[in-house]
Write an enzyme that holds these catalytic residues in place. Structure first.
Site, PDB file in Angstrom:
ATOM      1  N   ASP A  78      -7.366  -0.675 -12.117  1.00 30.35           N
ATOM      2  CA  ASP A  78      -6.384  -1.655 -12.533  1.00 30.35           C
ATOM      3  C   ASP A  78      -4.987  -0.882 -12.406  1.00 30.35           C
ATOM      4  O   ASP A  78      -3.742  -1.492 -12.466  1.00 30.35           O
ATOM      5  CB  ASP A  78      -6.787  -2.235 -13.768  1.00 30.35           C
ATOM      6  CG  ASP A  78      -5.747  -3.420 -13.854  1.00 30.35           C
ATOM      7  OD1 ASP A  78      -5.071  -3.813 -13.037  1.00 30.35           O
ATOM      8  OD2 ASP A  78      -5.451  -3.607 -15.207  1.00 30.35           O
ATOM      9  N   ASP A  81      -3.575  -0.613  -8.549  1.00 29.85           N
ATOM     10  CA  ASP A  81      -3.084  -1.484  -7.390  1.00 29.85           C
ATOM     11  C   ASP A  81      -1.803  -2.045  -7.479  1.00 29.85           C
ATOM     12  O   ASP A  81      -1.031  -2.072  -6.447  1.00 29.85           O
ATOM     13  CB  ASP A  81      -4.060  -2.961  -7.736  1.00 29.85           C
ATOM     14  CG  ASP A  81      -4.038  -3.109  -9.081  1.00 29.85           C
ATOM     15  OD1 ASP A  81      -3.418  -2.818  -9.983  1.00 29.85           O
ATOM     16  OD2 ASP A  81      -4.866  -4.312  -9.401  1.00 29.85           O
ATOM     17  N   GLY A  82      -1.120  -1.967  -8.801  1.00 28.59           N
ATOM     18  CA  GLY A  82       0.383  -2.018  -8.958  1.00 28.59           C
ATOM     19  C   GLY A  82       0.976  -1.239  -8.290  1.00 28.59           C
ATOM     20  O   GLY A  82       2.101  -1.236  -7.528  1.00 28.59           O
ATOM     21  N   ARG A  86       3.722  -1.519  -5.017  1.00 27.34           N
ATOM     22  CA  ARG A  86       5.181  -1.363  -5.198  1.00 27.34           C
ATOM     23  C   ARG A  86       5.546  -0.274  -4.006  1.00 27.34           C
ATOM     24  O   ARG A  86       6.348  -0.334  -3.236  1.00 27.34           O
ATOM     25  CB  ARG A  86       5.673  -0.538  -6.182  1.00 27.34           C
ATOM     26  CG  ARG A  86       5.659  -1.861  -7.380  1.00 27.34           C
ATOM     27  CD  ARG A  86       6.297  -1.399  -8.636  1.00 27.34           C
ATOM     28  NE  ARG A  86       5.134  -0.159  -9.412  1.00 27.34           N
ATOM     29  CZ  ARG A  86       4.365  -0.816 -10.206  1.00 27.34           C
ATOM     30  NH1 ARG A  86       4.193  -2.121 -10.481  1.00 27.34           N
ATOM     31  NH2 ARG A  86       3.459   0.238 -10.940  1.00 27.34           N
ATOM     32  N   ASP A  99      -5.554  -9.932  -9.945  1.00 24.06           N
ATOM     33  CA  ASP A  99      -5.557  -8.934 -10.880  1.00 24.06           C
ATOM     34  C   ASP A  99      -5.689  -9.298 -12.344  1.00 24.06           C
ATOM     35  O   ASP A  99      -6.901  -9.065 -12.960  1.00 24.06           O
ATOM     36  CB  ASP A  99      -4.363  -8.077 -10.744  1.00 24.06           C
ATOM     37  CG  ASP A  99      -4.246  -6.949 -11.846  1.00 24.06           C
ATOM     38  OD1 ASP A  99      -5.408  -6.108 -11.517  1.00 24.06           O
ATOM     39  OD2 ASP A  99      -3.302  -6.746 -12.718  1.00 24.06           O
ATOM     40  N   ASP A 103      -9.409  -9.079 -14.798  1.00 20.28           N
ATOM     41  CA  ASP A 103      -9.176  -8.619 -16.125  1.00 20.28           C
ATOM     42  C   ASP A 103      -9.877  -9.603 -16.971  1.00 20.28           C
ATOM     43  O   ASP A 103     -10.644  -9.275 -17.936  1.00 20.28           O
ATOM     44  CB  ASP A 103      -7.616  -8.318 -16.431  1.00 20.28           C
ATOM     45  CG  ASP A 103      -7.224  -7.322 -15.676  1.00 20.28           C
ATOM     46  OD1 ASP A 103      -7.968  -6.343 -15.328  1.00 20.28           O
ATOM     47  OD2 ASP A 103      -5.824  -7.185 -15.571  1.00 20.28           O
TER      48      ASP A 103
END
Length: 260
Positions: A78, A81-82, A86, A99, A103
Site C-alpha cells: 500500500d 502504489d502511491g 506519482r 486502494d 484497505d
C-alpha cells in the site's frame, strides 16, 4: 448563506465532468492499451494486494505464519502504489477507490476473524468495522462532491487533524501501527511462549510473548487511528449537510427568480 451558495455549487473540478454514466462506460471500453487505466502500474500493485490478502485469509484459520507474512506484504505494498502513481503520472480515481476499498475490506476480514477469536469483544470489533467503512465512505463522497482531486487532500481550515493525518509519513505510521495491533491480537491466539524461553531474554519483559509487547506498543496508535476516523466521519457529515443547505438555498433563489 445564499450569497455563498453559488460559489460553492459552481466550482468546477479540474478533471472532465462526465454526467452520463453510459458515456463513462463507453470511454472505459474504448480505452487503448497505452492509456488503459486498468493496467496502470499502481492498479496492478492494487490487484496483487487483493490476491495476497485473499491468500492470507485462506491461511488465517490454520497457518498463522503464512497468514501473517502474506497479510503484511499486502499492507506494505500500500505504501508503494502511491509512489508509483506519482512517479509515472498514473494517478486515477479508480486507483484511489481501489486502494481504499482494498484497505477497508482487508482490515474488516481480519476483524471478522477476531470477533470469533475473542467473542467477548465481538461488539467492539463490529463497531470498529462500521466506523472504518462509514468514516471513509462519507469522507471520500464529501471529497468528490466538493471537487477535491483526492480524498487525501484536506485543507487546514476544514480540519488540521485530518490534514496532519493525511501527510504521507504520518499516514504510513498510523496505518501500519493500526494493522500491527490487529495482527498482534491475531497472533496472541497462536503464540504462547514467553520471550524468556523463545528468545532467551531476561528482565521484566521476558515473561511476555512478543505479540503481547507488539499489542502494547501499537494499541495507542490503533486508538489514535479510530479517533481520527470519528473526526473524519463528523467532518464529512458537516460537509455534506453544508452542501445540502447550499443546494436548498440555491433552489429557493431560482424559485424566487422564476416568480419575479
Amino acid at each position: 448563506m445564499s450569497s455563498n451558495a453559488p460559489a460553492v455549487l459552481t466550482r468546477r473540478r479540474p478533471s472532465i465532468d462526465i454526467v452520463d454514466a453510459k458515456v463513462a462506460v463507453d470511454l472505459a471500453t474504448a480505452q487503448t492499451y497505452s492509456e488503459n487505466v486498468f493496467l496502470f502500474v499502481p492498479n496492478l500493485i492494487g490487484y496483487s494486494r487483493i490476491i495476497l490478502a485473499a491468500l492470507s485469509l485462506h491461511y488465517m484459520s490454520y497457518h498463522p505464519k503464512y497468514c501473517t507474512v502474506l497479510y503484511c506484504i499486502s499492507c506494505l505494498l500500500d505504501a508503494f502504489d502511491g509512489h508509483a502513481a506519482r512517479a509515472l503520472g498514473q494517478s486515477s480515481k479508480f486507483g484511489a477507490v481501489l486502494d481504499m476499498v482494498t484497505d477497508r475490506c482487508t482490515t474488516s476480514c481480519l476483524l471478522c476473524y477476531l470477533t470469533s477469536a475473542y467473542p467477548e469483544w465481538a461488539l467492539a470489533f463490529q463497531f470498529l468495522i462500521t466506523l472504518d467503512f462509514s468514516s471513509h465512505y462519507m469522507h471520500m463522497y464529501s471529497s468528490l462532491i466538493t471537487g477535491s482531486r483526492s480524498h487525501k487532500q484536506v485543507d487546514s481550515d476544514v480540519s488540521r487533524l485530518l490534514q496532519m493525518y493525511y501527510n504521507p509519513r504520518t499516514l504510513f505510521v498510523v496505518c501500519a501501527g493500526n494493522e500491527l495491533f490487529y495482527i498482534a491480537l491475531y497472533l496472541l491466539k497462536w503464540v504462547h511462549t514467553p520471550m524468556s524461553e523463545s528468545l532467551g531474554m531476561t528482565g521484566p519483559l521476558a515473561e511476555y510473548t512478543w505479540p503481547q509487547l507488539l499489542a502494547y506498543v501499537c494499541g495507542p496508535i490503533c486508538a489514535l487511528k479510530n479517533f481520527v476516523n470519528l473526526v473524519q466521519l463528523w467532518k464529512a457529515s458537516k460537509i455534506l449537510v453544508g452542501v445540502d443547505l447550499a443546494e436548498r438555498a440555491k433552489a429557493r433563489e431560482e424559485e424566487l427568480s422564476k416568480n419575479q
